[in-house]
Design an enzyme around this catalytic site. Structure first.
Site, short mmCIF file in Angstrom:
data_model
loop_
_atom_site.label_atom_id
_atom_site.label_comp_id
_atom_site.label_asym_id
_atom_site.label_seq_id
_atom_site.Cartn_x
_atom_site.Cartn_y
_atom_site.Cartn_z
N TRP B 103 0.83 -1.21 0.00
CA TRP B 103 0.00 0.00 0.00
C TRP B 103 0.86 1.25 0.00
CZ3 TRP B 103 -4.26 -1.18 -1.98
CH2 TRP B 103 -4.80 -2.45 -1.77
N ASP B 172 -2.09 6.84 6.22
CA ASP B 172 -3.11 5.97 5.62
C ASP B 172 -3.52 4.98 6.70
OD1 ASP B 172 -4.60 4.07 4.35
OD2 ASP B 172 -3.11 3.55 2.84
N LYS B 196 -13.13 -1.57 6.15
CA LYS B 196 -12.58 -2.54 7.10
C LYS B 196 -13.21 -2.28 8.48
CE LYS B 196 -8.57 -2.60 4.16
NZ LYS B 196 -8.61 -3.88 3.49
#
Lengths: 362, 362
Positions: B103, B172, B196
């Site tokens: 990511w 993030d 999530k």
């Protein structure tokens, strides 16, 4: 359950009741999986099937040729205002725009950051009460595309005929998506938010010519690149699962109704009822839009006074005819009658208009 | 209804059952309005109340100070990979990035189109099995921010302690959002996808220092500007109605559980059960991650052989322990145990691990 109202909201807006009921039944436990669809990996078999079926349904219901990719993106039509020029305009190329009102102005404002754009026709002088004829649109040399707003929700105007110009068209279809066939050979790209004719908010449907998607700018973030989104089948990152799922259900409903041709006939029929109610009122109700440009999705009209408009709106509300207030920038009345608005809703509004006129003479 | 499974998906992922049941009950007729919430104008009283309550809940549950704006955007964390540098990096300023895995690499790749960025620490050499200590992060002059990925879902690593550097942090938080408190004074911006810990897919939650939002780049499309999104309270265009609505319900559930501090305690507790099952297995189960960097959201581990891993996965599936397969890029087993994963699910997995080892010696 409360009795269902007639919801004339400009978007988000009414959806088919059968679609909502199906969504409710499946909400907690999707097809016996022991979990909700919104809890599932987007790469798992259940959602992949939903996703692929939705793409197939867009193709079949809307008659999209194989030369186009079908993309489910986020950010609404508004992000497309930037993505279109960001991807399509190369150095030396120009973007032509029809300025047909609020939404077109938004597209122009954003495009100016990403390329050389100009207004090929400007509706300011007629106060956005009509769309241009082809002959009025001035295409300059070096033009990559002509951008148009198929239907302007606020002004209640639409392109009756698509312009016939020598450059590819790019269309913002947000407010009349899949309400009529599209001549695909003249378009490079169409886009729009889902929250009017297609489903809940939170998704933009982008249909782009495959060759155009692959020619795009590579020097931008990957989310913003049509080529990546197309190559990854809108699964480059986690897609908007729930709007795609509901879109699929709405598309099945449209298919079962007879597809986009049936949607077009129903729209003409429903809008006709309201425009007749206006035109037959002896001037009590007035539609400011040129007849050839009258929208069949957003029917706008005025009453003899603003006071009467207020009385009309509160009376309609009490009669279960909701969200008829015109956009705050223009006032008046606006009946948004998208694909899922049943004919009975429109008939109920027409009856109310007639009764109201009798009870409240000018 | 089918019996509910234990869903260890990395995202979209399990949500609290009570939240799903509430959403189902309200789905067709929202609070007696005669229509669904997803059919309502986003500027109408029902949705505005939902929207404002969700913002308030983010503030109270996460302890967000008044100096920050709370934004509900679209495009997921992936669009933020571009929006962050596009808005924050001015000429002469540099963006520093911790490369902690898949990511982070995505964030770096996108940022390079919008400014001068560099890698301040690179986990490639240790195969992304740990996060850096502050002393290992090399901040160069002219750096505007240090970007970090709070938790890497694929590698199963997280920052145990936040780096103490002389530049503001940008985080993030996608895969451990609201699972532990944030030292707000050290951050200019945090962002993450909702799918999530927070709700369904289709939304990014962005929390940005107000002064930072107002200093952003003006020469970009309006959807992409933090100042406009903040000034319009995420209502510049039609927001992702359904994810915001469900986010509000998840946040109420979190608040009723005891807030983010309770989420942190539960996460440590649940992860502890699995790491003990690994560490006490005499080497049968192996976690490749350094102890200090072990994620409490994504617990990754290996078995003595890939064949045993396949047997493990099919056995777990049959036992109602789903989606335990590691990311295709690394293999192995991954148990994603986000906020809504009940302790019983984790206990069931630990029992299964013990039984499996007994039945399948190395």
């Amino acid at each position: 359950m409360t009795e269902r109202v007639h919801n004339f909201s400009a978007g988000p807006c009414t959806l088919p009741l059968s679609v909502l009921e199906e969504g409710q039944a499946e909400f907690v436990d999707y097809h016996g999986a022991g979990m909700s669809l919104i809890e599932m990996s987007h790469r798992g078999k259940h959602f992949v099937a939903v996703h692929e079926e939705a793409i197939d349904l867009v193709r079949t219901v809307y008659g999209v040729p194989d030369e186009f990719d079908v993309l489910f993106l986020q950010g609404g039509a508004t992000l497309q205002f930037a993505m279109v020029p960001m991807n399509l305009l190369k150095s030396g190329e120009r973007g032509a725009y029809v300025n047909s009102g609020t939404w077109a102005k938004g597209a122009i404002a954003d495009a100016q950051h990403y390329g050389d754009v100009y207004t090929a026709w400007d509706g300011t002088d007629c106060n956005f009460t009509r769309m241009p004829n082809t002959g009025e649109i001035e295409i300059q040399s070096g033009t990559r595309y002509l951008h148009l707003t198929s239907n302007e929700t606020i002004g209640g105007i639409r392109f009756g005929d698509w312009p016939k110009v020598d450059v590819p068209l790019v269309g913002d279809m947000s407010s009349d998506y899949m309400s009529r066939p599209v001549p695909w050979d003249r378009f490079d790209l169409v886009y729009g938010g889902a929250q009017k004719n297609l489903g809940p908010a939170g998704m933009a449907l982008v249909i782009i010519r495959k060759t155009v998607a692959r020619e795009n700018n590579q020097n931008i973030g990957r989310y913003l690149r049509y080529d990546i989104q197309a190559d990854k089948d809108s699964m480059f990152n986690t897609p908007p699962v729930f709007p795609i799922y509901m879109l699929g259900k709405v598309l099945k409903w449209m298919r079962d109704q007879g597809g986009v041709e049936a949607m077009e006939r129903q729209a003409e029929d429903k809008a006709g009822i309201l425009y007749r109610a206006i035109d037959d009122s002896g001037g009590y109700y007035r539609c400011p839009v040129d007849v050839d440009s009258r929208s069949v999705m957003n029917v706008v009209f005025r009453l003899p006074s603003e006071d009467l408009e207020k009385t009309f709106l509160s009376g309609a509300d009490a009669a279960g005819l909701l969200n008829l207030k015109g956009h705050r920038s223009v006032g008046g009345i606006r009946a948004s009658i998208y694909n899922a608005m049943p004919k009975e809703g429109v008939q109920a509004l027409a009856s109310f208009m007639s009764d109201f006129q009798g009870a409240h003479p000018a």
